[in-house]
Structure formats: structure tokens, C-alpha cells
Design an enzyme around this catalytic site. Structure first.
Site, short mmCIF file in Angstrom:
data_model
loop_
_atom_site.label_atom_id
_atom_site.label_comp_id
_atom_site.label_asym_id
_atom_site.label_seq_id
_atom_site.Cartn_x
_atom_site.Cartn_y
_atom_site.Cartn_z
N VAL A 1 -17.50 26.03 2.82
CA VAL A 1 -17.43 26.66 1.73
C VAL A 1 -16.21 26.09 0.57
O VAL A 1 -15.17 25.59 1.15
CB VAL A 1 -16.80 28.01 1.75
N GLY B 1 -11.37 18.89 3.73
CA GLY B 1 -10.18 19.70 3.36
C GLY B 1 -8.99 19.31 3.37
O GLY B 1 -8.81 17.96 2.95
N ASN C 1 -22.43 1.58 6.74
CA ASN C 1 -23.30 0.60 7.26
C ASN C 1 -23.51 -0.57 6.27
O ASN C 1 -22.40 -1.07 6.04
CB ASN C 1 -24.86 1.27 7.20
#
Length: 623
Positions: free
Chosen positions: A298, A546, A495
Site C-alpha cells: 500500500v 519504505g 542486468n
């Protein structure tokens, strides 16, 4: 001398005499004695060391530009303690090798918290092999290929890396074909005896036509084969980034400036913007201990009128309130009322740990619970969802598919077809209009449902392809970003993605009027260069996870530093409103938002001025 002259006999007395004559003419034409006398006079009152320093600076301008002399690869640990690749660049500067910089790249491997030990062990071996191969590539062939190239020539460096990688891909293909041919020649395969097919069962009287066929009328599309990742390919992306950072340091520029110059080689922009933040506050997806599987993240998105630092400060306060809420004891059971789901609303929320994404993992049982939690906290803090901040959801639908049932398991024991998922999302946006982005609502194989949800919600929120999107190399090879149908894409630097590839893919996204979101990998490194790449490429959003874990906080801090530099230089540009296809905000409100952003960022001070490069000692502007 003869070798330098290409074998033309420049070591003969006649040739030596000609070179002496040329040196004498240069000596007279450039008036070297006078220039040295002026230099000495200007430094008459300086100490001898200072005089020698001035002379060194004078003659250093005549030195050969820095060139790459060595590239070093090392195996280091990422933010989760897992192996990844570090690359160091050494350059020859005034005939001496010097270590200029190093970068650490994140691997492409996803983090599986609840997986079988056998799978985890196999992936650990695969990761270790990938990093070891990358280290070998860097320390052997790549360092030889890049010797003598100026780090400022990013296009040439990336072309060398691309050619090297293509050769490795071809070698890998030939090796696999050889192994396959050897297996076929050494292991005889007996032809199986195929029995005749059984006769079809006799149809019973009264059986309705198509009763059983309706369940298998539209079978679930099996997952597409995973795009192959060549073992060691992270060496390409890491070296390309390291060279770009080296060039920026040698030119005394921030990395984001050099990336912006790669993006806009013809017309240098006078403004750069800080991408809008997508900050993960709560994780309650498949790996959480609750019943809810749908929301892997969220995400909160601060209003574009706020600076990055102001937005993070606001979200930090919301995160504190979340911590307090989940630590509160549940109310007495006698207070729960029938018909209002009071028992569930009052249950103690369980947090297991801090997620690897840097946000809290909380157990929930319904889709609305995490959204109501954030909505309630914002109300208590005097913040309004849809005005001060917006929401986004990372559904990670590819993790939800139960292939035995052919349905998405949105909650434990609750399965929905792809068509039913469209209705679920439409209902969710109707209840929570502050949600302006849905990431990976379906697997990439469900193209029909991507079209359906885009038609239903494309004018109300962004439909974003993250894991459902093709890799950058595949996007560039196809030249098509419209499959699956979406509003934008999440791109990552992993990559074999070079700096040239990032510029090309963002140009492709811009040309298609899509939005670009620069995302971090699940297992991130402590390198903060990702923030520079996002600013230099001019992406709309940046998704870093976060506000916890050092490898993620490092990137937020780097964004703050970049923002401060742009404000001081008067080159911080406006952020656009979060409008979707002309959306629901009128022009007056958008104008007010722009004025607010201008006051915060200090835009209403001076006329625009070039940012390439920002001059040292420039007077700081007042925000």
C-alpha cells in the site's frame, strides 16, 4: 622514434633537424618565455610550493584527457546480506593510474520470504554463480576492452559492452546447442508404443449439452516462459553506470547532470524536476501472516506541491501513527456490535516484522482494512486523502494465481476469475477515489483483462505494468510498450541495461505518452545512484520502497541532496498534477498547486538559468 613515425625513418638526422625546427617555431609563436615570466611575476609573493602548484596547473591543461586503464569487479553484499556486484573504475590521469569511483548494482532476483528450502537453495546457487561470472567478465575481458577509452564517451563504452554481451549470448546459445546434440547422440530414445485412443463415452439420456464444457470453455492461459537472464549479465549494467559516474566526477558534475545531458544531447534543459515519491507504508500481500493476499504494497504519494523532504516528513508521521495503532490493545469483545463487523475492526493488528521493502508487514483479513487504517490516521492528523496525499496499490497479481483452480486468490480461501477481478478493482476505486495508481492488477498473460480494466478505470487512475512489463532489452527490441495495455511502466536498472538503454527506453515511453516510474529492486544495494538516474532521466515517479532499511533510506537522502542543489541553483522545475487523461481537477486548482509548488521550491525568484554545469560558489537562492 622510428616506431612512432610509422617506419618512415623519423630517427634520421634530417628528420631530427626538422622536429627541432618545429619546436623552435612553436616556442617563438607562443611566446613561451614571456608567458613563463608573467606567471612567475604573478606568483612572486607566493611560497615556492605555490609557484610549483601554479606551474603544475598550467601544464596540466596540456596533458592527455583521462582514459580508463582498469576496471575491477568484486563480490560484495547487498542490503539483505546477499551477494551482488561492485565495480571500480581506474583512470590514467597525468600518466598515473587513479581509482575514481565505485558502484554497486542490485541483482534481478526477487525476494521470496515463504518458499520451499529446495527452491531457496537453488536460487542461492544461481545468484552466487551470476555474481561470480560477472566478476570474471569485468576483471578479464571487459577491463581489456575498455582500456584507453575516455569515460566521457558513454556511447562508445555502451557499444563496447553491448557487443561483448551479444558475443556472450551467442557463445551461450552455441554451448547449449552442442550439449543438446551430445545428449541426443549418446542417449537413444525408444519410441513409445501409443495405444489406440479409447472410444468416447456414451452420452447418457437427459445430460445437458455443454454442462461440463462451460467450465473449460476459456482455460487459464499458462504463464509465459520467464525471460532468460544470462548468467553474469549484471556486469554490463554495473560497468556502464560506473563509467557514467566516473565521467561526472572527472567533470566536477553531479551524476544526474551527466545523465540529463545524455537524455537531451541537442537541447540542454534549464529545469530538472524531482520525481514524485511512491513510498510503501504497509505490506499485506502473499507473504504477510493475514488472510489478505491482494496488496503486496500500500503506497502513499505526497502531493506534488510538496518538496521531497516535506513529503517524507509527512509520511514519517503517518508511519509513526501506524506503529502506535498496531501496538494498541484490542477493545473489549463486549463492545462489538452485530452487523457492523465490529469484532474484526477492533481486532489487534499483528505485525510480524519490517519487510525487505522497508515497510511494515501487517496481517489483515479484508481488502478495505489497510486503506481504512491510513484514511483514519490521515483524518486524525488533519490530512485529506486525495488532496494532501494519494494512494497506490501494488497488487503483484502474478503471485496470486492459483493455477490448480485457474483463479486469483485475493484472500485465503477466496478465489476470483480474471473477469471478476475487474469488477473488484472498479468497486475498490469507487470506494476509495484517492487511489490514483494500480500496479500489476493482472498477470501479463491476461491481456483481455488488461484491456478491460484500462477501459473501465484508465480515466480515473493509472494502470501500471511492473512485473507484468517486459524487460528493457525486450521493450527496445520490440519497440512496443502497449502490451499489456497500461498507462505506464516501472523500469529498473538491472542486468545488461546500460545508460544508453535507459535513455532510449524513457524516450520510447515519453513518445507513447506513457508515464515512466523508476523502481528499485527487491534486494537493493546501498548505492544511491538510482536517485541521480531518476532525476536525470526525468521520470514521473520514483518507487524506492519504505522509509526503513539503510539501502532504501540512502536513496531518499540522495534525493534530498539533489533537491537542495536544484533549489540553490534556481533550476528546480514544477511537478505536474496527478491528472489522468484530463481527470477531475480543473485548471484553477492546478494553477494554485503550481503556485504552491513554486513558493516551496523557490521558483518565484529568478529567471531560468542553465544547469550544465552548476557553477561553484553560486549564491544560494532563498526558498
Amino acid at each position: 622514434m622510428g616506431e612512432e613515425g610509422g617506419g618512415r625513418g623519423c630517427g634520421t638526422p634530417r628528420e631530427l633537424q626538422r622536429l627541432k625546427q618545429q619546436a623552435l617555431e612553436y616556442y617563438r609563436e607562443n611566446d613561451v618565455p614571456r608567458r613563463l615570466e608573467e606567471l612567475l611575476n604573478s606568483t612572486f609573493y607566493l611560497q615556492p610550493a605555490d609557484v610549483y602548484g601554479h606551474l603544475a596547473n598550467c601544464f596540466s591543461k596540456l596533458a592527455k584527457p583521462p582514459t580508463i586503464c582498469r576496471v575491477v569487479g568484486k563480490k560484495v553484499l547487498d542490503g539483505l546480506g546477499l551477494p551482488t556486484l561492485q565495480v571500480e573504475i581506474f583512470c590514467t590521469i597525468q600518466n598515473f593510474p587513479k581509482n575514481i569511483c565505485s558502484v554497486v548494482i542490485a541483482t534481478h532476483f526477487e525476494v521470496h520470504e515463504n518458499t520451499f528450502p529446495e527452491l531457496a537453495e537453488a536460487e542461492e546457487v544461481e545468484r552466487s554463480n551470476a555474481v561470480s561470472t560477472a566478476v570474471q567478465w569485468v576483471n578479464e575481458t571487459i577491463t581489456q576492452e575498455l582500456q584507453g577509452i575516455a569515460p566521457s564517451n558513454q556511447a562508445q563504452v555502451d557499444q563496447v559492452l553491448r557487443t561483448f554481451f551479444e558475443n556472450k549470448v551467442q557463445e551461450d546459445k552455441e554451448r547449449k546447442e552442442l550439449e543438446k546434440s551430445l545428449e541426443e547422440s549418446t542417449v537413444p530414445v525408444p519410441l513409445p508404443l501409443i495405444p489406440p485412443p479409447p472410444p468416447p463415452p456414451a452420452k447418457k439420456k437427459g445430460q445437458k449439452q455443454g454442462m461440463k464444457d462451460t467450465l473449460t470453455e476459456k482455460p487459464i492461459i499458462p504463464p509465459e516462459p520467464v525471460e532468460p537472464v544470462l548468467c553474469g549479465s549484471m556486469a554490463i549494467g554495473a560497468v556502464s553506470l560506473a563509467v557514467a559516474k566516473t565521467s561526472a566526477l572527472l567533470g566536477s558534475n553531479p551524476l544526474y547532470v551527466d545523465i540529463a545531458l545524455l537524455k537531451h544531447p541537442q537541447e540542454q534543459p534549464t529545469k530538472l524536476t524531482i520525481p514524485s515519491l511512491m513510498v510503501s507504508l504497509v505490506s499485506c500481500g502473499k507473504s504477510s501472516p493475514g488472510k489478505l493476499n491482494l496488496m503486496k504494497e500500500v503506497i502513499c504519494i505526497p502531493h506534488p506541491g510538496l518538496t521531497a523532504k516535506q513529503g517524507v516528513e509527512m509520511l514519517m508521521e503517518i508511519q509513526k501513527q501506524i506503529n502506535k495503532t498496531i501496538e494498541m490493545p484490542p477493545p473489549p469483545k463486549t463492545e462489538s456490535k452485530k452487523g457492523h463487523n465490529g469484532g474484526k475492526r477492533g481486532q489487534q493488528l499483528i505485525t510480524g516484522k519490517m519487510s525487505h521493502l522497508g515497510c511494515l508487514t501487517i496481517a489483515y483479513d479484508t481488502i478495505e482494512q489497510p486503506l481504512l487504517l491510513i484514511q483514519g490516521i490521515c483524518a486524525n492528523l488533519g490530512l485529506e486523502l486525495g488532496t494532501n496525499l494519494h494512494l497506490a496499490i501494488n497488487c503483484a497479481a502474478h503471485e496470486l494465481m492459483d493455477y490448480s483452480k485457474g483463479k486469483y486468490e485475493v484472500m485465503t480461501g477466496t478465489h476470483k476469475t480474471a473477469a471478476e477481478m475487474v469488477d473488484l478493482y472498479v468497486d475498490l476505486i469507487g470506494k476509495f477515489p484517492s487511489i490514483i495508481a494500480i500496479i500489476d492488477p493482472f498477470r501479463k498473460e491476461d491481456a483481455e483483462q488488461w484491456d478491460s480494466i484500462y477501459s473501465a478505470l484508465g480515466s480515473r487512475c493509472y494502470i501500471i505494468a511492473g512485473s507484468a512489463s517486459k524487460s528493457i532489452s525486450k521493450l527496445l527490441a520490440d519497440g512496443n510498450i502497449s502490451i499489456p495495455k497500461s498507462s505506464g511502466l516501472i523500469i529498473k536498472h538491472t542486468n545488461q541495461t546500460t545508460m544508453s538503454d535507459l535513455v532510449e527506453v524513457t524516450n520510447l515511453i515519453d513518445s507513447e505518452k506513457h508515464i515512466a516510474i523508476f523502481g528499485s529492486a527487491e534486494g537493493e544495494s546501498s548505492d544511491g545512484s538510482l536517485a541521480d538516474l531518476a532525476v536525470g532521466l526525468g521520470v514521473r515517479f520514483i518507487k524506492l520502497g519504505g522509509l526503513s532499511r539503510g539501502e532504501r533510506v540512502t536513496k531518499y537522502n540522495r534525493l534530498f541532496t539533489i533537491e537542495e542543489e536544484l533549489v540553490q541553483n534556481g533550476t528546480l522545475g514544477f511537478k505536474e498534477e496527478y491528472t489522468v487523461l484530463g481527470s477531475n481537477k480543473d485548471n484553477d486548482k492546478a494553477a494554485e498547486s503550481h503556485e504552491a509548488a513554486a513558493e516551496v521550491a523557490g521558483e518565484l525568484r529568478e529567471p531560468p538559468q542553465p544547469i550544465f554545469p552548476a557553477e561553484a560558489g553560486e549564491e544560494s537562492a532563498k526558498a
